[in-house]
Design a protein around this motif. Structure first.
Motif, PDB file in Angstrom:
ATOM      1  N   UNK A  30      19.731  21.220 -15.914  1.00  0.00           N
ATOM      2  CA  UNK A  30      20.073  20.229 -14.889  1.00  0.00           C
ATOM      3  C   UNK A  30      21.574  19.975 -14.793  1.00  0.00           C
ATOM      4  N   UNK A  31      22.326  20.311 -15.838  1.00  0.00           N
ATOM      5  CA  UNK A  31      23.775  20.110 -15.796  1.00  0.00           C
ATOM      6  C   UNK A  31      24.519  21.203 -15.046  1.00  0.00           C
ATOM      7  N   UNK A  32      23.800  22.031 -14.310  1.00  0.00           N
ATOM      8  CA  UNK A  32      24.442  23.030 -13.456  1.00  0.00           C
ATOM      9  C   UNK A  32      25.297  22.330 -12.395  1.00  0.00           C
ATOM     10  N   UNK A  33      25.026  21.035 -12.159  1.00  0.00           N
ATOM     11  CA  UNK A  33      25.789  20.267 -11.172  1.00  0.00           C
ATOM     12  C   UNK A  33      27.075  19.666 -11.736  1.00  0.00           C
ATOM     13  N   UNK A  34      27.341  19.898 -13.019  1.00  0.00           N
ATOM     14  CA  UNK A  34      28.526  19.317 -13.669  1.00  0.00           C
ATOM     15  C   UNK A  34      29.576  20.401 -13.858  1.00  0.00           C
ATOM     16  N   UNK A  35      30.656  20.367 -13.076  1.00  0.00           N
ATOM     17  CA  UNK A  35      31.707  21.378 -13.227  1.00  0.00           C
ATOM     18  C   UNK A  35      32.202  21.437 -14.674  1.00  0.00           C
ATOM     19  N   UNK A  36      32.330  22.646 -15.186  1.00  0.00           N
ATOM     20  CA  UNK A  36      32.811  22.835 -16.547  1.00  0.00           C
ATOM     21  C   UNK A  36      31.716  22.916 -17.599  1.00  0.00           C
ATOM     22  N   UNK A  37      30.479  22.523 -17.236  1.00  0.00           N
ATOM     23  CA  UNK A  37      29.391  22.618 -18.210  1.00  0.00           C
ATOM     24  C   UNK A  37      29.031  24.079 -18.442  1.00  0.00           C
ATOM     25  N   UNK A  38      28.369  24.347 -19.557  1.00  0.00           N
ATOM     26  CA  UNK A  38      27.959  25.718 -19.857  1.00  0.00           C
ATOM     27  C   UNK A  38      27.058  26.265 -18.763  1.00  0.00           C
ATOM     28  N   UNK A  39      26.096  25.466 -18.309  1.00  0.00           N
ATOM     29  CA  UNK A  39      25.184  25.937 -17.251  1.00  0.00           C
ATOM     30  C   UNK A  39      25.937  26.201 -15.953  1.00  0.00           C
TER      31      UNK A  39
END
Length: 164
Positions: free
Chosen positions: A44-53
């Motif tokens: 779900x963190x694909x929407x967070x720039x810079x996250x691993x996903x």
């Protein structure tokens, strides 16, 4: 919450499904389900720039950014969980259940974070389950404690199924 906490929650979700489906823990099926749970818990963190996903799934992350999707909104919503379920319906039953449970664990534990989630996106308003002064801050000692509890639970679950 940090990626490692979400991965631990996805692991616990996968193990709960494995137990519920009566799959032996010492099997290839269970191994695949556990791996899927650890990954899906962070998705779900694909929407967070810079996250691993966001880095691993860069095309999707870039598209979400172009569409103006903010962190903890669309990808953390019940509607998106339903969409994932629809898209994942061709998967074998075990992996379908693990994917949904592990993915859903992400917004569930983010509900305890001080920022909350937009669970009913596209409706406005973020929800959190605890008052701000009790909420779990990202990277805080309380989050570390939550992660250790999840990891302890992940060790207990397989051993609790052993019948002597």
């Amino acid at each position: 919450m940090l990626q490692k906490t979400h991965s631990a929650a996805g692991l616990v979700a996968a193990e709960v499904v494995i137990v519920q489906q009566q799959i032996p823990f010492l099997s290839w099926e269970a191994g695949g389900a556990i791996l899927l749970g650890c990954l899906a818990g962070t998705l779900a963190d694909v929407d967070k720039p810079g996250s691993t996903m966001a880095k691993v799934l860069f095309p999707l992350s870039a598209l979400l950014r172009l569409l103006g999707v903010k962190h903890r909104t669309m990808t953390h919503s019940l509607l998106f969980i339903a969409a994932i379920g629809l898209a994942a319906s061709p998967l074998p039953h075990l992996y379908f259940l693990v994917l949904i449970a592990a993915y859903a664990s992400h917004p569930l534990i983010d509900l305890f974070n001080e920022n909350g989630v937009q669970l009913f996106w596209p409706l406005k308003g973020k929800i959190r389950l605890l008052p701000k002064f009790l909420a779990v801050g990202t990277g805080s000692p309380l989050e570390t404690a939550v992660r250790w509890v999840l990891l302890g639970w992940s060790l207990w679950i397989p051993f609790s199924t052993i019948r002597f």
